[in-house]
Scaffold this active site. Sequence first.
Site, PDB file in Angstrom:
ATOM      1  N   SER A 121     -73.123 -14.036  19.919  1.00 37.31           N
ATOM      2  CA  SER A 121     -73.440 -12.827  20.683  1.00 37.31           C
ATOM      3  C   SER A 121     -73.949 -13.182  22.086  1.00 37.31           C
ATOM      4  O   SER A 121     -73.188 -13.721  22.883  1.00 37.31           O
ATOM      5  CB  SER A 121     -74.437 -11.970  19.904  1.00 37.31           C
ATOM      6  OG  SER A 121     -74.501 -10.667  20.443  1.00 37.31           O
ATOM      7  N   ASP A 182     -66.078  -5.287  15.024  1.00 39.69           N
ATOM      8  CA  ASP A 182     -67.390  -5.400  15.681  1.00 39.69           C
ATOM      9  C   ASP A 182     -67.701  -4.104  16.426  1.00 39.69           C
ATOM     10  O   ASP A 182     -66.971  -3.702  17.340  1.00 39.69           O
ATOM     11  CB  ASP A 182     -67.376  -6.585  16.659  1.00 39.69           C
ATOM     12  CG  ASP A 182     -68.766  -6.974  17.127  1.00 39.69           C
ATOM     13  OD1 ASP A 182     -69.645  -6.097  17.218  1.00 39.69           O
ATOM     14  OD2 ASP A 182     -68.971  -8.168  17.419  1.00 39.69           O
ATOM     15  N   HIS A 216     -70.144  -7.507  13.606  1.00 41.35           N
ATOM     16  CA  HIS A 216     -70.977  -8.353  14.469  1.00 41.35           C
ATOM     17  C   HIS A 216     -71.784  -9.281  13.568  1.00 41.35           C
ATOM     18  O   HIS A 216     -72.974  -9.075  13.315  1.00 41.35           O
ATOM     19  CB  HIS A 216     -71.894  -7.479  15.329  1.00 41.35           C
ATOM     20  CG  HIS A 216     -72.456  -8.190  16.523  1.00 41.35           C
ATOM     21  ND1 HIS A 216     -71.669  -8.604  17.579  1.00 41.35           N
ATOM     22  CD2 HIS A 216     -73.721  -8.570  16.831  1.00 41.35           C
ATOM     23  CE1 HIS A 216     -72.425  -9.193  18.483  1.00 41.35           C
ATOM     24  NE2 HIS A 216     -73.666  -9.202  18.049  1.00 41.35           N
TER      25      HIS A 216
END
Length: 247
Positions: A121, A182, A216
């Site tokens: 991320s 995601d 995610h």
Amino acid sequence: MSAITINSINKSPSSAIIFIHGLGDSGNGWKFLADILQGEKSNNKFNHIKFIFPNAPTIPLTVQNANKIPSWFDIYEMGSINAKDDTKGYLNSISTINNHIDSLIKDDNVPSNRILLGGFSQGGSLTLSQVILSKHKLAGFISCSGFVKIIPELLKYKSTDNISKSIPNVDTEILQFHGINDRMISFKYAQQSYDFFKNEFALPNLKFIPIDGMGHQVVNEQLIEIVKFIEKTLPPLDSDPNYKSNL
């Protein structure tokens, strides 16, 4: 520099991995990667690797109503390539990662081309930027759910005359993983990020890996590919007592 450090099983490391966590996490959140690679099932293939899992500073985050949270840079808007950048905070974090790299080179005598950089991320974003910004030639890069930021700063390093001199990692192998499902960093944003690096810098060894059904997060399919990549890019040296050449 605050970080979780896992020393190599061998007395002196000949390789190193720096893995950068995401928003709200800490270096300890990715320690499991070292546990996997140093576990019994690894057959001593990774005993030569030292692991660094840096800790982000705790800062007020704009999208969280200025609540303080571990973050590598401020976020003004989630998941948009056109969002405003916290350029100062971002570059400060790049400097922190560079300090870890320099320390491995100077204090542990690990050559830069035996250092692999990865992240998830926010950490994946920093990893992608370091492909362009790093002054050192590294072993490889792994971006998990990452995205492009500070585009104007990155474009300063673009050179049509001698791109290999301005960007030492122009031909370094890069894996960019992203979940098709995601919802935090959209797949569209990931694709735009890939297109930016591919089109603006013509990186020949940037590989974009969509993962169906993944959000995610990190999944086993991804971890298997990461371990394979580490085994490929950071093999033990011939001098390592546990190294058995396949040649």
